[in-house]
Design a protein around this motif. Structure first.
Motif, PDB file in Angstrom:
ATOM      1  N   PHE A  43     -33.753 -23.235 -15.082  1.00  0.00           N
ATOM      2  CA  PHE A  43     -34.249 -23.578 -13.753  1.00  0.00           C
ATOM      3  C   PHE A  43     -34.982 -24.918 -13.736  1.00  0.00           C
ATOM      4  O   PHE A  43     -34.733 -25.768 -12.873  1.00  0.00           O
ATOM      5  N   ALA A  44     -35.878 -25.121 -14.678  1.00  0.00           N
ATOM      6  CA  ALA A  44     -36.644 -26.371 -14.694  1.00  0.00           C
ATOM      7  C   ALA A  44     -35.788 -27.544 -15.133  1.00  0.00           C
ATOM      8  O   ALA A  44     -35.925 -28.651 -14.599  1.00  0.00           O
ATOM      9  N   GLY A  45     -34.898 -27.324 -16.086  1.00  0.00           N
ATOM     10  CA  GLY A  45     -34.057 -28.418 -16.557  1.00  0.00           C
ATOM     11  C   GLY A  45     -33.130 -28.935 -15.482  1.00  0.00           C
ATOM     12  O   GLY A  45     -32.991 -30.151 -15.289  1.00  0.00           O
ATOM     13  N   ARG A  46     -32.519 -28.033 -14.745  1.00  0.00           N
ATOM     14  CA  ARG A  46     -31.586 -28.456 -13.708  1.00  0.00           C
ATOM     15  C   ARG A  46     -32.313 -29.005 -12.488  1.00  0.00           C
ATOM     16  O   ARG A  46     -31.820 -29.922 -11.812  1.00  0.00           O
ATOM     17  N   ALA A  47     -33.479 -28.462 -12.185  1.00  0.00           N
ATOM     18  CA  ALA A  47     -34.226 -28.902 -11.002  1.00  0.00           C
ATOM     19  C   ALA A  47     -35.044 -30.157 -11.249  1.00  0.00           C
ATOM     20  O   ALA A  47     -35.424 -30.844 -10.293  1.00  0.00           O
ATOM     21  N   ALA A  48     -35.335 -30.493 -12.502  1.00  0.00           N
ATOM     22  CA  ALA A  48     -36.236 -31.596 -12.826  1.00  0.00           C
ATOM     23  C   ALA A  48     -35.888 -32.914 -12.141  1.00  0.00           C
ATOM     24  O   ALA A  48     -36.797 -33.664 -11.752  1.00  0.00           O
ATOM     25  N   PRO A  49     -34.600 -33.269 -11.969  1.00  0.00           N
ATOM     26  CA  PRO A  49     -34.308 -34.520 -11.277  1.00  0.00           C
ATOM     27  C   PRO A  49     -34.832 -34.574  -9.842  1.00  0.00           C
ATOM     28  O   PRO A  49     -34.982 -35.673  -9.292  1.00  0.00           O
ATOM     29  N   SER A  54     -40.891 -26.698  -5.390  1.00  0.00           N
ATOM     30  CA  SER A  54     -41.331 -25.308  -5.351  1.00  0.00           C
ATOM     31  C   SER A  54     -40.205 -24.355  -5.737  1.00  0.00           C
ATOM     32  O   SER A  54     -39.020 -24.737  -5.787  1.00  0.00           O
ATOM     33  N   ALA A  55     -40.573 -23.096  -5.947  1.00  0.00           N
ATOM     34  CA  ALA A  55     -39.572 -22.077  -6.228  1.00  0.00           C
ATOM     35  C   ALA A  55     -38.610 -21.919  -5.060  1.00  0.00           C
ATOM     36  O   ALA A  55     -37.414 -21.685  -5.246  1.00  0.00           O
ATOM     37  N   GLY A  56     -39.130 -22.055  -3.849  1.00  0.00           N
ATOM     38  CA  GLY A  56     -38.277 -21.942  -2.676  1.00  0.00           C
ATOM     39  C   GLY A  56     -37.212 -23.016  -2.633  1.00  0.00           C
ATOM     40  O   GLY A  56     -36.063 -22.747  -2.259  1.00  0.00           O
ATOM     41  N   VAL A  57     -37.571 -24.239  -3.004  1.00  0.00           N
ATOM     42  CA  VAL A  57     -36.592 -25.333  -3.022  1.00  0.00           C
ATOM     43  C   VAL A  57     -35.525 -25.072  -4.082  1.00  0.00           C
ATOM     44  O   VAL A  57     -34.327 -25.285  -3.843  1.00  0.00           O
ATOM     45  N   PRO A  67     -34.263 -15.139  -5.520  1.00  0.00           N
ATOM     46  CA  PRO A  67     -35.493 -15.936  -5.497  1.00  0.00           C
ATOM     47  C   PRO A  67     -36.603 -15.364  -6.372  1.00  0.00           C
ATOM     48  O   PRO A  67     -37.437 -16.122  -6.892  1.00  0.00           O
ATOM     49  N   THR A  68     -36.613 -14.052  -6.556  1.00  0.00           N
ATOM     50  CA  THR A  68     -37.627 -13.434  -7.422  1.00  0.00           C
ATOM     51  C   THR A  68     -37.467 -13.908  -8.862  1.00  0.00           C
ATOM     52  O   THR A  68     -38.451 -14.138  -9.568  1.00  0.00           O
ATOM     53  N   LEU A  69     -36.227 -14.053  -9.300  1.00  0.00           N
ATOM     54  CA  LEU A  69     -35.965 -14.553 -10.649  1.00  0.00           C
ATOM     55  C   LEU A  69     -36.425 -15.994 -10.786  1.00  0.00           C
ATOM     56  O   LEU A  69     -37.049 -16.372 -11.775  1.00  0.00           O
ATOM     57  N   VAL A  70     -36.134 -16.811  -9.794  1.00  0.00           N
ATOM     58  CA  VAL A  70     -36.550 -18.212  -9.817  1.00  0.00           C
ATOM     59  C   VAL A  70     -38.071 -18.317  -9.921  1.00  0.00           C
ATOM     60  O   VAL A  70     -38.606 -19.125 -10.698  1.00  0.00           O
ATOM     61  N   ALA A  71     -38.763 -17.474  -9.161  1.00  0.00           N
ATOM     62  CA  ALA A  71     -40.221 -17.554  -9.097  1.00  0.00           C
ATOM     63  C   ALA A  71     -40.902 -17.175 -10.408  1.00  0.00           C
ATOM     64  O   ALA A  71     -42.096 -17.457 -10.587  1.00  0.00           O
ATOM     65  N   ARG A  72     -40.183 -16.583 -11.323  1.00  0.00           N
ATOM     66  CA  ARG A  72     -40.770 -16.283 -12.632  1.00  0.00           C
ATOM     67  C   ARG A  72     -40.904 -17.541 -13.495  1.00  0.00           C
ATOM     68  O   ARG A  72     -41.635 -17.546 -14.485  1.00  0.00           O
ATOM     69  N   ILE A  74     -40.598 -21.039 -11.846  1.00  0.00           N
ATOM     70  CA  ILE A  74     -41.030 -22.150 -11.005  1.00  0.00           C
ATOM     71  C   ILE A  74     -42.065 -21.637 -10.019  1.00  0.00           C
ATOM     72  O   ILE A  74     -41.861 -20.599  -9.391  1.00  0.00           O
ATOM     73  N   PRO A  75     -43.204 -22.308  -9.861  1.00  0.00           N
ATOM     74  CA  PRO A  75     -43.563 -23.649 -10.344  1.00  0.00           C
ATOM     75  C   PRO A  75     -44.292 -23.697 -11.684  1.00  0.00           C
ATOM     76  O   PRO A  75     -44.772 -24.752 -12.078  1.00  0.00           O
ATOM     77  N   ASP A  76     -44.424 -22.561 -12.373  1.00  0.00           N
ATOM     78  CA  ASP A  76     -45.154 -22.525 -13.634  1.00  0.00           C
ATOM     79  C   ASP A  76     -44.658 -23.594 -14.606  1.00  0.00           C
ATOM     80  O   ASP A  76     -45.440 -24.183 -15.362  1.00  0.00           O
TER      81      ASP A  76
END
Length: 285
Positions: A43-49, A54-57, A67-72, A74-76
Motif C-alpha cells: 500500500f505505501a510503496g504503490r501510493a508513495a508517488p 490518507s487511507a481514504g485516498v 478500505p478496512t485493510l488499507v487502514a491497517r 495507511i496513514p501509519d
C-alpha cells in the motif's frame, strides 16, 4: 491504431510492472526503510508517488481493496518512512529483482535500452486529467539506468490505464468489490481465493456482492457471468482500451510492435523465473 491492439500490448507487458508486488526484494527493502512487514509495503510503496495521502485516498485510487485493510497500513506508514524514501527503496527493489530474474547481461542489453526509450516516449505523452495514480508516478524524477526507466515507464502506463479503468467501472455501476467479483468470474484474472484474501474481503462480503450482482442479472446463482454480465465486462474492457490508447499511438505501429517484441521476451523470462507464485492467476490468463 485500434485501441484493442494497444490494450493487448498493455496487458501483455503488465508482468514487467507487476512482478514488483511479488518480488521478495520489495518487502526486504521497504521494511529496511522503516515499514512494518506485511501488506504495508504494497500500500505505501504503490501510493508513495502521490505523497503522504490518507487511507481514504489509497482505497479510492486502488479501488477494489477493502478500505478496512488499507487502514491497517495507511496513514501509519507515513510515520515510519517518508514517501520519498519509499520511492527510492522501491526503485532499489526493482533493480535487485530484475537483476536476479533476468541477469545483469539482459538488464544491461541494448534491447532493454531500446525498449526503455520507446516506453518512456509513450509514458511522457500520458495526459493525467482525472488520473491521480498516473499523475503521481509521472511527477517522479526519471531513473537514469535503462531497465529502471523501462519499469517506471510501464508503471506510469499501467496506472494511467488503471485510472481510466476505474472511471469505466464507475460508469458501469460496479463498486470495487463488484468489479473484483465480476472480473474473477471471467476466468482471466485472479483466482477467487487469492482475490478475496489479497483484497481483504470476507466470504460473507463476497457472497453478498455476488447476490447483488445476481439480482441485477449479471451473475448466475453459481457465480458465472450471465450474457448481460459478459456484455458489461466486455464494454468496460473496450472502453478501458479506448481511454488508454493515446500514449501508445505516439509510438506508431512500428514502435508498438518493437516494444511488444522486446517486452515479450522479457516477460517470458520473468515468468520462467517464477515472478508470480502459484495460485494467483487463473490458468487462462
Amino acid at each position: 491504431m485500434d485501441p484493442r491492439d494497444s490494450g493487448r500490448l498493455a496487458r501483455a507487458l503488465e508482468p514487467l510492472h507487476a512482478m514488483i508486488y511479488f518480488a521478495p526484494e520489495t518487502e526486504q527493502l521497504l521494511t529496511a526503510a522503516g515499514l512494518k512487514p506485511g501488506r504495508m509495503s504494497y500500500f505505501a510503496g504503490r501510493a508513495a508517488p502521490m505523497g503522504a495521502v490518507s487511507a481514504g485516498v489509497v482505497a479510492a485510487t486502488f479501488y477494489n481493496f477493502n478500505p478496512t485493510l488499507v487502514a491497517r497500513s495507511i496513514p501509519d506508514a507515513w510515520t515510519l518512512a517518508s514517501p520519498d524514501a519509499l520511492v527510492a527503496a522501491r526503485f532499489a527493489a526493482v533493480d535487485a529483482a530484475l537483476r536476479r530474474m533476468l541477469g545483469d547481461e539482459v538488464v544491461g542489453s541494448l534491447e532493454v535500452a531500446e525498449a526503455a526509450a520507446l516506453a518512456r516516449r509513450a509514458a511522457e505523452s500520458c495526459t493525467v486529467d482525472g488520473r491521480p495514480l498516473a499523475a503521481g508516478h509521472l511527477d517522479l524524477e526519471w531513473p537514469t539506468v535503462p531497465h529502471l526507466v523501462l519499469w517506471h515507464a510501464l508503471s506510469i502506463l499501467r496506472e494511467h490505464r488503471g485510472d481510466g479503468h476505474i472511471a469505466m467501472l464507475l460508469g458501469a455501476g460496479l463498486s470495487g468489490l463488484e468489479a473484483l467479483v465480476t472480473y474473477t468470474a471471467t476466468g482471466r484474472g485472479f483466482v477467487t481465493p487469492f482475490a478475496m484474501a489479497s483484497r481483504g474481503w470476507s466470504q460473507e462480503q463476497w457472497d453478498d456482492a455476488a447476490a447483488g450482482l445476481a439480482e441485477r442479472g449479471l451473475l448466475t446463482a453459481d457465480g458465472a457471468l450471465t450474457e448481460g454480465g459478459e456484455a458489461l465486462r466486455k464494454g468496460v474492457e473496450n472502453d478501458t482500451d479506448r481511454l488508454g490508447a493515446g500514449p501508445w499511438e505516439h509510438l506508431g505501429h512500428e514502435g508498438v510492435a518493437r516494444l511488444g517484441d522486446i517486452g515479450g521476451v522479457l516477460v517470458r523470462a520473468l515468468l520462467a523465473a517464477g515472478c508470480f507464485p502459484d495460485g494467483v492467476f487463473a490458468a487462462n490468463r
